[in-house]
Design a protein around this motif. Structure first.
Motif, PDB file in Angstrom:
ATOM      1  N   HIS A  96       0.847  -1.344   0.036  1.00  0.00           N
ATOM      2  CA  HIS A  96      -0.093   0.002   0.047  1.00  0.00           C
ATOM      3  C   HIS A  96       0.976   1.255   0.173  1.00  0.00           C
ATOM      4  CE1 HIS A  96      -3.479   2.628   0.901  1.00  0.00           C
ATOM      5  NE2 HIS A  96      -2.635   3.191   1.892  1.00  0.00           N
ATOM      6  N   SER A  97       2.018   1.247   0.624  1.00  0.00           N
ATOM      7  CA  SER A  97       2.816   2.317   0.916  1.00  0.00           C
ATOM      8  C   SER A  97       3.494   2.747  -0.550  1.00  0.00           C
ATOM      9  CB  SER A  97       3.985   2.382   1.853  1.00  0.00           C
ATOM     10  OG  SER A  97       4.967   1.122   1.497  1.00  0.00           O
ATOM     11  N   SER A  99       1.915   1.823  -3.535  1.00  0.00           N
ATOM     12  CA  SER A  99       0.858   1.860  -4.674  1.00  0.00           C
ATOM     13  C   SER A  99       0.932   3.173  -5.374  1.00  0.00           C
ATOM     14  CB  SER A  99      -0.479   1.564  -3.832  1.00  0.00           C
ATOM     15  OG  SER A  99      -0.653   2.624  -3.093  1.00  0.00           O
ATOM     16  N   HIS A 100       1.300   3.855  -4.812  1.00  0.00           N
ATOM     17  CA  HIS A 100       1.253   5.465  -5.583  1.00  0.00           C
ATOM     18  C   HIS A 100       2.090   5.364  -6.854  1.00  0.00           C
ATOM     19  CE1 HIS A 100       4.616   6.055  -2.844  1.00  0.00           C
ATOM     20  NE2 HIS A 100       5.017   6.995  -3.759  1.00  0.00           N
ATOM     21  N   LEU A 101       2.922   4.372  -6.969  1.00  0.00           N
ATOM     22  CA  LEU A 101       3.898   4.401  -7.854  1.00  0.00           C
ATOM     23  C   LEU A 101       3.128   3.559  -9.306  1.00  0.00           C
ATOM     24  CD1 LEU A 101       7.264   3.372  -6.068  1.00  0.00           C
ATOM     25  CD2 LEU A 101       6.603   5.653  -7.060  1.00  0.00           C
ATOM     26  N   ALA A 103       0.714   3.849 -11.374  1.00  0.00           N
ATOM     27  CA  ALA A 103       0.666   4.616 -12.496  1.00  0.00           C
ATOM     28  C   ALA A 103       1.721   5.004 -13.540  1.00  0.00           C
ATOM     29  CB  ALA A 103      -0.258   5.849 -12.491  1.00  0.00           C
ATOM     30  N   ASN A 104       2.768   5.235 -12.912  1.00  0.00           N
ATOM     31  CA  ASN A 104       4.089   5.654 -13.486  1.00  0.00           C
ATOM     32  C   ASN A 104       4.932   4.443 -13.809  1.00  0.00           C
ATOM     33  OD1 ASN A 104       3.483   8.361 -13.132  1.00  0.00           O
ATOM     34  ND2 ASN A 104       4.678   8.383 -11.169  1.00  0.00           N
ATOM     35  N   GLN A 120      12.427   3.829  -3.987  1.00  0.00           N
ATOM     36  CA  GLN A 120      11.391   4.180  -2.982  1.00  0.00           C
ATOM     37  C   GLN A 120      11.489   3.088  -1.754  1.00  0.00           C
ATOM     38  OE1 GLN A 120       8.706   6.164  -3.573  1.00  0.00           O
ATOM     39  NE2 GLN A 120       8.001   5.481  -1.700  1.00  0.00           N
TER      40      GLN A 120
END
Length: 517
Positions: A96-97, A99-101, A103-104, A120
């Motif tokens: 989850h930490s 997960s923001h990656l 899309a890129n 990361q």
């Protein structure tokens, strides 16, 4: 991974690699979503045979509620010794930490993806290291709160710990074509035992064996004289009615076990009124898992009712033993309520002495016993959690003392001012880390005389309090020992940005990797 979903051999490969990196005297608690199936494969096929004695399997908390009740009793980490309050969801929190990656990384190249993930992960590692003292404090506070609540619940239950340490037997009762013959053989064995006890003049054991023999003969409908009893029993061995009766007993016991398990699984959901977001997800997951198992219970119920109808037909046609009474069908409507007067509890026609001859066990019929068992288990986990946190605290200080000693030795052996300056920066980070931990770490009541001291002095830790003001004036402040660094200050400081150079060097390293596509 070259296919959709994780395979069992992926887990075996990871565990094998883990054991290659740890000492041989370490035991490993393995929390996995389907640890029950994993252990079964290991036991059955000999996987991880070299390490199986050092492994303890448990299902992670969130997924444990999706398993059957019998599986939860064995593999739930709150009911299994050695796991404390560990929940096994660390990997999910890490995914989850980052997960923001997603899309890129979907549109970037291979080397850029690996580089981004590594950076990361390195950043997450450094951040979690700074928060480690706060993590121990929070876990200690959680354990203390649990201990207070469980001690009160244990007192309110009015039961002793020795009484609550009961383990209900879990077994699968299946149907076979030899159930009737097995019942007949059991009676024949009892008769032989009675004759032996008569010859040995064992009055007490003889009375008990004779009572059990009479009960089993009555259940089979054997009322013939002694001369014809063996012939009558041999005939019962192939009786269709007896075969149906024994299979119906097995199905009814299985149905009862499943209904009890369902009630216990839904107990947490039905009793909760205030739900947080995470708790709501857990309850929804539990409820959906229980709902998925309802068709299986309905199928067992329909099969049992079918056997009851066949037994009624045999009784009507006169093909059943004398005095046989067909059992009552269990209506599908209202089967989930488990009221005290439901047909599922009636054993007329089955003579199920194994189930109904005694009072229901306290863990099933007494609410205070159930709450006491839960409190006792949480109290045991709290003691394990406190011990685990003490070991974490000890390992934390040992690691830091070693890092501090190494960096000071390296500073003393530095051959240039630039090397010494970089090592001083590392030591400054260690001082700030120690100061952060010193404010957060709780008093665990442990003896710290057997472990090495942290290393930084009180003056070095105090200097961290004014670090922000020093940085605001643009000065380079080091938390080293009091020593004469005048010669070093006269030398030229490095003009390059060390962090930028490190990042560029890492990027160049990944660009230089050649792969074949």
């Amino acid at each position: 991974m070259h296919s959709a979903g994780e395979k069992q051999f992926n887990v075996f490969a990871l565990i094998e690699q883990l054991f290659q990196e740890i000492p041989r005297d370490i035991r490993v608690g393995l929390l996995y979503d389907v640890a029950c199936g994993l252990e079964r494969s290991c036991r059955r096929w000999g996987f991880l045979e070299r390490y199986i004695d050092r492994l303890e399997f448990a299902v992670s908390v969130f997924h444990a509620f999706g398993h059957e009740w019998a599986c939860q009793l064995i593999y739930h980490p709150r009911k299994r010794e050695g796991f404390g309050f560990t929940n096994g969801e660390g990997c999910e929190r890490f995914w989850h930490s980052i997960s923001h990656l997603i899309a890129n990384l979907r549109i970037c190249g291979h080397h850029n993806r690996i580089y981004t993930l590594d950076m990361q992960i390195e950043h997450a590692d450094e951040s979690s290291l700074k928060r480690l003292g706060d993590w121990i404090r929070r876990r200690h506070a959680h354990s203390a709160e649990k201990r207070r609540d469980t001690e009160k619940a244990l007192t309110d239950s009015g039961k002793s710990v020795a009484f609550l340490y009961m383990r209900p037997l879990i077994g699968f009762v299946g149907r076979t074509k030899k159930k009737g013959q097995d019942a007949v053989n059991a009676v024949l064995l009892l008769r032989t035992s009675v004759k032996f006890r008569k010859a040995q003049s064992a009055s007490e054991s003889l009375e008990k064996a004779q009572s059990e023999l009479d009960r089993k003969e009555a259940a089979l409908g054997v009322t013939d004289t002694a001369a014809d009893q063996r012939q009558s029993l041999n005939g019962l061995g192939s009786s269709q009615y007896l075969q149906l009766k024994m299979n119906a007993r097995a199905l009814k016991r299985r149905l009862r076990d499943r209904l009890r398990a369902r009630k216990f699984e839904l107990d947490r959901v039905e009793r909760s009124f205030r739900r947080l977001v995470n708790e709501q997800k857990l309850y929804t997951h539990t409820e959906s898992a229980v709902k998925r198992r309802e068709p299986t219970i309905s199928k067992v119920n329909s099969e049992y009712n079918k056997l009851c109808r066949e037994m009624s037909r045999l009784v009507a046609e006169g093909k059943a033993p004398r005095g046989a009474i067909a059992p009552v069908e269990i209506p599908a409507k209202g089967i989930w309520k488990l009221d005290v007067d439901d047909a599922v509890w009636e054993d007329v026609g089955l003579d199920d002495d194994e189930i109904s001859a005694t009072e229901p066990p306290p863990w099933l019929s007494d609410e205070k016993v159930r709450s006491g068992i839960k409190a006792m288990l949480e109290l045991d986990r709290s003691a394990e959690e406190d011990l685990r946190l003490k070991k974490e605290r000890c390992a934390l200080q040992i690691w830091f003392a070693e890092e501090w000693a190494v960096v000071n030795i390296a500073i003393g052996r530095a051959k240039s001012s630039r090397d010494k300056y970089q090592l001083q920066l590392v030591r400054d980070d260690l001082v700030r880390l120690c100061a952060t931990w010193d404010k957060r770490l709780p008093d665990l009541g442990m003896d710290t005389t057997a472990i090495p001291p942290w290393g930084p002095s009180a003056s070095q830790l105090s200097a961290c309090l004014v670090d922000a003001h020093v940085a605001a004036r643009g000065e380079d402040r080091h938390y080293g020992e009091d020593e004469d660094d005048s010669e070093d200050e006269e030398e030229e400081r490095p003009e390059e940005d060390i962090d930028t150079l490190a990042a560029v060097e890492t990027a160049d390293m990944y660009r230089s990797v050649q792969t074949d596509y």
